[in-house]
Scaffold this active site. Structure first.
Site, PDB file in Angstrom:
ATOM      1  N   CYS A 130       0.810  -1.231   0.000  1.00 50.21           N
ATOM      2  CA  CYS A 130       0.000   0.000   0.000  1.00 50.21           C
ATOM      3  C   CYS A 130       0.843   1.281   0.000  1.00 50.21           C
ATOM      4  O   CYS A 130       0.576   2.215  -0.766  1.00 50.21           O
ATOM      5  CB  CYS A 130      -0.952  -0.007   1.189  1.00 50.21           C
ATOM      6  SG  CYS A 130      -0.189  -0.541   2.720  1.00 50.21           S
ATOM      7  N   HIS A 243      -2.939   6.394   4.540  1.00 54.08           N
ATOM      8  CA  HIS A 243      -1.495   6.456   4.796  1.00 54.08           C
ATOM      9  C   HIS A 243      -0.970   7.819   4.328  1.00 54.08           C
ATOM     10  O   HIS A 243      -1.316   8.288   3.237  1.00 54.08           O
ATOM     11  CB  HIS A 243      -0.750   5.388   3.986  1.00 54.08           C
ATOM     12  CG  HIS A 243      -0.907   3.986   4.494  1.00 54.08           C
ATOM     13  ND1 HIS A 243      -1.610   3.648   5.623  1.00 54.08           N
ATOM     14  CD2 HIS A 243      -0.414   2.818   4.001  1.00 54.08           C
ATOM     15  CE1 HIS A 243      -1.556   2.336   5.795  1.00 54.08           C
ATOM     16  NE2 HIS A 243      -0.835   1.812   4.822  1.00 54.08           N
TER      17      HIS A 243
END
Ligand code: A2P
Length: 341
Positions: A130, A243
């Site tokens: 990710c 994130h």
């Protein structure tokens, strides 16, 4: 292929698996049938697919008969065992785990960056980590113009990257702290609520974590340029979704912040979100639930001749996992690559 594919989602009950189902439904992915697969623990339960419910079936060695495309998000051990069985059954696999990413016979793909690598798949296509996905989406357009020589990245990663059990752990710990109870941690080595952990995954012999080395190695594989030097520090923070990354790049050719902003504004999958005077910059609460990678705080690094700093945020479950997986599946279908070599 002439008919719409039969699609299996492996790990359909997990945080990413549910998002894959949602993304397939939201983007109207062509299909004849969708199969939801998970462990025996979940067999018989249901998961949502658009406005329908699918009954979860246990993943077994026979699950892939008649399946054309399998989207895996059930951890490395499950992928290592079942992805080759799926390919043997004639199915193309897009795998979210780290099991196949660095295998030289497996393409590692971010559709905005290296869609051409899909052409040489032999049955398995790997979806990157990710934190790597959002990084390369932001790096590629700048590299094309100014040749990136070095990247220094520090991450602030949400707990959803660890899966449903980590989301529950953060929720539980916050509740325990507010109620004056002792805090238990089972998923992470330390408390995550109101804390930051400079450890994601295990430590390796070179004193980096596995997550940090994934970012280093995956970035050069996806960018197709071994000369780019990357160093990473990855940190888990008490955020549920999204994130964040502080990214410093050094380029061969000088780029002003204005030029970088203009290049990124034209790039696929990116939303430049950068107006500091209005306190407008990427944050997890901005990117959560969105498809794009948000880039802001773009500024020249005044400590070197050709350097830039930026802050890059994306929804790790969407672009960092489920959306990128489904975009790969869409390209496989579009390029007529939904077949095993
Ligand atoms: P289950 O819910 O039945 O345990 P997350 O990353 O959010 O923890 O989700 C992991 C996903 O992978 C879940 O859907 C989980 O199913 C699935 N999974 C884990 N281990 C296996 C296994 N051995 N076989 C099939 N599915 C598995």
């Amino acid at each position: 292929m002439s008919k719409n594919p039969v699609v299996a989602v492996v790990g359909a009950t997990g945080a990413v698996g549910r998002e894959i189902l949602d993304t397939l439904a939201r983007r109207d992915f062509p299909h004849t049938e969708i199969r939801a697969l998970a462990s025996s623990r979940s067999a018989g339960t249901t998961v949502d697919f658009g406005n329908r419910s699918l009954t979860v079936q246990e993943l077994t060695e026979n699950s892939f008969a008649g399946v054309d495309l399998a989207l895996f998000s059930a951890g490395g051990a499950t992928s290592e065992k079942f992805a080759p069985l799926a390919v043997k059954a004639g199915c193309v696999v897009v795998d979210n785990s780290s099991a196949w990413r660095m295998d030289p016979t497996v393409p590692l793909v971010v559709p905005e960056v290296n869609p051409h690598d899909l052409e040489w798949h032999k049955g398995i296509v790997a979806n990157p980590n990710c934190s790597t996905i959002q990084l390369v989406v932001a790096l590629k357009p700048l590299h094309d113009v100014a040749r990136i020589q070095r990247v220094v990245v520090s991450t602030y990663q949400a707990v959803s990257g660890t899966g449903q059990k980590a989301i529950t752990e953060l929720e539980t710990q916050v509740r325990q702290l507010f109620n004056g109870q002792d805090v238990e941690n089972t998923v992470y080595p330390h408390r995550i609520a109101f804390n930051c952990l400079p450890q994601i995954d295990v430590f390796l012999d070179n004193e980096y974590t596995k997550e940090e080395m994934k970012m280093v190695q995956e970035t050069t594989k996806i960018m197709g340029d071994e000369s780019i030097r990357v160093t990473a520090t990855t940190v888990r923070v008490p955020v549920f979704y999204g994130h964040s990354e502080s990214v410093n790049i050094e380029t061969e050719k000088k780029l002003t912040s204005k030029e970088a902003r203009a290049i990124l504004s034209q790039a696929p999958g990116i939303r430049v979100y950068d107006n500091p005077s209005e306190k407008m910059y990427p944050m997890p609460i901005v990117a959560a639930g969105e498809d794009e990678t948000f880039v802001g705080r773009i500024r020249e690094d005044e400590s070197i001749a050709n350097g830039l700093n930026m802050f890059v945020v994306a929804d790790n479950i969407r672009k960092g996992a489920a959306l990128n997986t489904v975009q790969i599946a869409e390209l496989l279908l579009l390029k007529d690559l939904l077949r095993v070599a």
